[in-house]
Design a protein around this motif. Sequence first.
Motif, PDB file in Angstrom:
ATOM      1  N   ALA A 154      -2.848  17.631 -14.276  1.00  0.00           N
ATOM      2  CA  ALA A 154      -1.950  18.645 -14.102  1.00  0.00           C
ATOM      3  C   ALA A 154      -1.850  19.178 -12.726  1.00  0.00           C
ATOM      4  O   ALA A 154      -0.824  19.693 -12.342  1.00  0.00           O
ATOM      5  N   ASN A 155      -3.099  19.334 -11.999  1.00  0.00           N
ATOM      6  CA  ASN A 155      -3.033  20.028 -10.774  1.00  0.00           C
ATOM      7  C   ASN A 155      -2.081  19.177  -9.851  1.00  0.00           C
ATOM      8  O   ASN A 155      -1.233  19.698  -8.885  1.00  0.00           O
ATOM      9  N   GLY A 188      -9.549  11.718  -6.538  1.00  0.00           N
ATOM     10  CA  GLY A 188      -9.701  10.269  -6.852  1.00  0.00           C
ATOM     11  C   GLY A 188     -10.865   9.985  -7.639  1.00  0.00           C
ATOM     12  O   GLY A 188     -10.977   9.027  -8.298  1.00  0.00           O
ATOM     13  N   ARG A 229      -7.952   2.840  -5.269  1.00  0.00           N
ATOM     14  CA  ARG A 229      -6.514   2.642  -6.038  1.00  0.00           C
ATOM     15  C   ARG A 229      -5.480   3.283  -5.112  1.00  0.00           C
ATOM     16  O   ARG A 229      -4.705   2.176  -4.922  1.00  0.00           O
ATOM     17  N   TYR A 230      -5.847   4.432  -4.608  1.00  0.00           N
ATOM     18  CA  TYR A 230      -4.670   5.010  -3.651  1.00  0.00           C
ATOM     19  C   TYR A 230      -4.369   4.274  -2.494  1.00  0.00           C
ATOM     20  O   TYR A 230      -3.207   3.901  -2.356  1.00  0.00           O
ATOM     21  N   ARG A 231      -5.517   3.613  -1.805  1.00  0.00           N
ATOM     22  CA  ARG A 231      -5.145   3.014  -0.513  1.00  0.00           C
ATOM     23  C   ARG A 231      -4.695   1.837  -0.570  1.00  0.00           C
ATOM     24  O   ARG A 231      -3.734   0.965   0.093  1.00  0.00           O
ATOM     25  N   SER A 232      -4.704   1.116  -2.067  1.00  0.00           N
ATOM     26  CA  SER A 232      -4.253  -0.402  -2.206  1.00  0.00           C
ATOM     27  C   SER A 232      -2.704  -0.110  -3.098  1.00  0.00           C
ATOM     28  O   SER A 232      -2.279  -1.266  -3.177  1.00  0.00           O
ATOM     29  N   GLY A 233      -2.262   0.995  -3.130  1.00  0.00           N
ATOM     30  CA  GLY A 233      -1.023   1.150  -3.893  1.00  0.00           C
ATOM     31  C   GLY A 233      -1.232   0.615  -5.240  1.00  0.00           C
ATOM     32  O   GLY A 233      -0.108  -0.064  -5.852  1.00  0.00           O
ATOM     33  N   GLU A 255       5.284   9.202  -4.460  1.00  0.00           N
ATOM     34  CA  GLU A 255       4.458   8.163  -4.388  1.00  0.00           C
ATOM     35  C   GLU A 255       3.048   9.159  -3.403  1.00  0.00           C
ATOM     36  O   GLU A 255       1.965   8.354  -3.362  1.00  0.00           O
ATOM     37  N   ILE A 256       3.322  10.231  -3.122  1.00  0.00           N
ATOM     38  CA  ILE A 256       1.942  11.044  -2.512  1.00  0.00           C
ATOM     39  C   ILE A 256       1.191  11.336  -3.774  1.00  0.00           C
ATOM     40  O   ILE A 256      -0.151  11.451  -3.535  1.00  0.00           O
ATOM     41  N   PHE A 257       1.918  11.376  -4.789  1.00  0.00           N
ATOM     42  CA  PHE A 257       0.964  11.822  -6.093  1.00  0.00           C
ATOM     43  C   PHE A 257       0.406  10.758  -6.960  1.00  0.00           C
ATOM     44  O   PHE A 257      -0.751  11.069  -7.584  1.00  0.00           O
ATOM     45  N   THR A 258       1.177   9.740  -6.804  1.00  0.00           N
ATOM     46  CA  THR A 258       0.681   8.631  -7.875  1.00  0.00           C
ATOM     47  C   THR A 258      -0.605   7.915  -7.156  1.00  0.00           C
ATOM     48  O   THR A 258      -1.045   8.104  -6.286  1.00  0.00           O
ATOM     49  N   ASP A 259      -1.311   7.347  -8.086  1.00  0.00           N
ATOM     50  CA  ASP A 259      -2.446   6.508  -7.854  1.00  0.00           C
ATOM     51  C   ASP A 259      -3.563   7.143  -7.356  1.00  0.00           C
ATOM     52  O   ASP A 259      -4.863   6.704  -6.788  1.00  0.00           O
ATOM     53  N   VAL A 260      -3.544   8.453  -7.112  1.00  0.00           N
ATOM     54  CA  VAL A 260      -5.022   9.138  -7.035  1.00  0.00           C
ATOM     55  C   VAL A 260      -5.918   8.961  -8.080  1.00  0.00           C
ATOM     56  O   VAL A 260      -6.952   8.576  -8.058  1.00  0.00           O
ATOM     57  N   TYR A 261      -5.265   9.092  -9.362  1.00  0.00           N
ATOM     58  CA  TYR A 261      -5.728   8.879 -10.655  1.00  0.00           C
ATOM     59  C   TYR A 261      -4.937   7.635 -11.287  1.00  0.00           C
ATOM     60  O   TYR A 261      -3.864   7.533 -10.823  1.00  0.00           O
ATOM     61  N   ASP A 262      -5.396   7.282 -12.443  1.00  0.00           N
ATOM     62  CA  ASP A 262      -4.148   6.275 -13.142  1.00  0.00           C
ATOM     63  C   ASP A 262      -2.979   6.967 -13.468  1.00  0.00           C
ATOM     64  O   ASP A 262      -1.941   6.377 -13.560  1.00  0.00           O
ATOM     65  N   PRO A 267     -10.096   5.028 -17.163  1.00  0.00           N
ATOM     66  CA  PRO A 267      -9.875   4.101 -15.981  1.00  0.00           C
ATOM     67  C   PRO A 267      -9.885   4.769 -14.588  1.00  0.00           C
ATOM     68  O   PRO A 267      -9.226   4.334 -13.631  1.00  0.00           O
ATOM     69  N   ASN A 268     -10.775   5.723 -14.451  1.00  0.00           N
ATOM     70  CA  ASN A 268     -10.932   6.170 -13.014  1.00  0.00           C
ATOM     71  C   ASN A 268     -12.586   6.453 -12.786  1.00  0.00           C
ATOM     72  O   ASN A 268     -13.163   6.376 -13.667  1.00  0.00           O
ATOM     73  N   GLY A 321       0.690  -1.194  -0.018  1.00  0.00           N
ATOM     74  CA  GLY A 321      -0.126   0.151  -0.159  1.00  0.00           C
ATOM     75  C   GLY A 321       0.791   1.222  -0.127  1.00  0.00           C
ATOM     76  O   GLY A 321       0.289   2.414   0.147  1.00  0.00           O
ATOM     77  N   GLN A 380      -2.935  -1.687  -6.389  1.00  0.00           N
ATOM     78  CA  GLN A 380      -3.085  -3.143  -6.657  1.00  0.00           C
ATOM     79  C   GLN A 380      -4.376  -3.501  -7.114  1.00  0.00           C
ATOM     80  O   GLN A 380      -4.978  -4.399  -7.762  1.00  0.00           O
TER      81      GLN A 380
END
Lengths: 480, 371
Positions: A452-453, B183, B142-146, A441-448, B206-207, A220, B148
């Motif tokens: 820009a923001n 998100g 998505r975020y909380r699972s890294g 990693e703070i900013f990745t995975d919020v969206y795919d 994909p969101n 995670g 996955q």
Amino acid sequence: MAFCLTKAKKLIYNHLKSKMGSLGIINHGNWTHPVSFSHPIPQNLKKPDTFFTNNTTLFASRRFESIIAGKHLDSLRNVFDEIEVLNFPGGKVKFTSEMKFLSESPEERIHCYRVLDDNGQPTVHSNSVQIGEEVAVKMYNDMVTLQLMDSIFYEAQRQGRISFYLTTIGEEAINIASAAALNIDDLIFPQYREAGVLLWRGFSLQEFANQCFGNRDDNGKGRQMPIHYGSKKHNYFTVASTVATQISHAVGAAYALKMDGRDACTVTYFGDGGTSTGDFHAALNFAAVMEAPVIFFCRNNGWAISTPVSDQFRSDGIVVRGQAYGVRSIRVDGNDALAIFSAIQAARRMAIGESRPVLIEALTYRAGHHSTSDDSTKYRPVHEIEWWRVARDPVSRFKKWIESNGWWSDEAEFELRSSVRKQLLHAIQVAEKVEKPAIAEIFTDVYDVPPANLCEQETLLRETIKRHPQDYPSHFQFPL
Amino acid sequence: MATSLRRFGRLALISRNWSGRGFSTSPSGEINSYSNIQQSEGKSINLFSAINQALHIALETDPRSYVFGEDVGFGGVFRCTTGLADRFGKHRVFNTPLCEQGIVGFAVGLAAMGNRAIAEIQFADYIYPAFDQIVNEAAKFRYRSGNQFNCGGLTIRAPYGAVGHGGHYHSQSPEAFFCHVPGIKVVIPRSPRQAKGLLLSCIRDPNPVVFFEPKWLYRLAVEEVPEDDYMLPLSESEIIQEGSDITLVGWGAQLSIMEQACIEAEKDGISCELIDLKTLIPWDKETVETSVRKTGRLLISHEAPVTGGFGAEISASIVERCFLRLEAPVARICGLDTPLSTCFRTLLYAHQEQDIGCNQVNNKLLAILLL
């Protein structure tokens, strides 16, 4: 629905009036026809026969057999029978002249299925699944490992090495036996007190430690509090702190499994407190209507943080809720690994084979505090905790059973404990030294992909850290 | 246009990647590019029919897509799902129990299995029971699972905005609540052609996306809409009308009012540049900024209450970026901070009444601001 009922009533009334007036006899052979409730009896009304006698009789037909006219009866009798029922969506409803309210609870509380008594001896006439030596020993291994992990991680939190921890003490059998009865393809939607399911599926002690320490190797990415495990590899959806929100996910995912024709079900765990949420009710109802292969596993451990079940609900626990939603349900002894194993295996077979949800209520006790942020002696007597820990400990009960089978010895016990303890201490030492996830990693995975923001905010954060390094942790901890 | 094309190219690339990620969603065959749809002639249809077409295409092109919600089976209370259950079967297009948190929770689980879960909330006014599922579950899955797990295949459709006798509970524009949630994406179309192309983009994005449909325009707005499969890019606003004196920013049904205001203003010699934001988060700040740098003035208009509305966010962002270029305070012409009153609808929503001239209030305010 209200409209249908009104319409039905009016039709009935009109019909009665005309027939009574002209013929003077009640003849309602056809009144049900204009009210076309042609819904077939839902499959969910099937009477669940025991798992061992695979005989499914139509619940509806059994329930209404008294009003189905026999072939030898004359037609008049037929006519009088029909006036006493209302053909309503879901099946015929009998009329009665007796005004009688349903009781708020059954005369006797729903019985609790168990296989092993408190001394680890199989009860007489118990119908349970046979478990072989290999599985039984692994189950015991994992229960002990879970206990040791809990005690060592709990201490690590007390020493300030991790920020938070939450134990499964008292619920080891629920964790391990339910996991053992499932297939790895079955998807788990956990609450947060089911780490043992993940342990059974092969999540390593190092992986547990990495999550609790929130380091770079955590699946995670260190984003959540300790114990919020998740593993795609092990079909274990990531834990959220929110209570019971996962229950309806399990229904949607189960529907997907059914549509894909997969030989698998979903299993979702939750506590007694979770059953008060809207999500619990929504999920049970959806699952029944969608005929989704999902097992709802309620760990009724008596306590939602400090709230006892007497302040939580007035029903006979959780098991009785199933029938109200058209969901099969069973109550099991949550401290009896064999009972849980048998019930889950039967539930799984019904869920997949018959495309239906099943509700399991396991009666147990949260023998630890809610979490490291809680001291449960403030709201419940110490002797009560001790009684459950000693007299009803699920791990020692299971141990007695495998010992009586000749599958376990004191030497094996000693070896297991010292080996697991060593592995745990090693895992903690390693996890502690692994660096934190990178700042990106703070900013990745919020969206795919970061929009820009977020890119702008990341740039700003990096510039600020560079300009004021003294105000931020060293680069070693949070690599730029 | 060149920019649009280039950006669309990027979007198409993303869509190809989806299939690589095991998302069985890339439509088979070529999707029309943005330039093609400008030229291609379609039939004149209204907005609900455009939504219906998009849903047909979504179900047709991806066997892993599902459409469900209250009363969806028979075609929906606004007819958006007409014919879908007959065509694709009751297992893929179905009614749900009357429970919004259940609908979204179920949809999150379905989407988490790699499906396109297209959930309908019958009115945006009734989306709040699902707020927890959207904010704490869908947005953070998505975020909380890294990374996955994700529920990117989730699209929540909901009709929003005031029309007729809707009153408090059939009129709300709750978009700002969702614009505070990292998100998810929030998208609102202004017309049938936009609705079809944007909805298909949302479904295939994909969101998780919340897609608000302007119910005032369901039957009212009629436009030529290409019958084939096309997508319009998200997070990209569109300059509907170029101008030099003031920039107007809006979305959804409000744009039809703003367009009328622009025509009225033109008569007074005021040249308006009108921008349709389309995607509220993540929004296209650059286009608005460039426009304001040119015109020196900004007016934002939305139907939702002014306080804490998304107009406030746009206003603050543009002041941050264009402070020295602004020739007047940023103006917001938005809904009152009151619930919507049924008996005052002819006053508050004069533009919806045929016997009253379009948007006199807005136009007057606009003129005052430009003085």
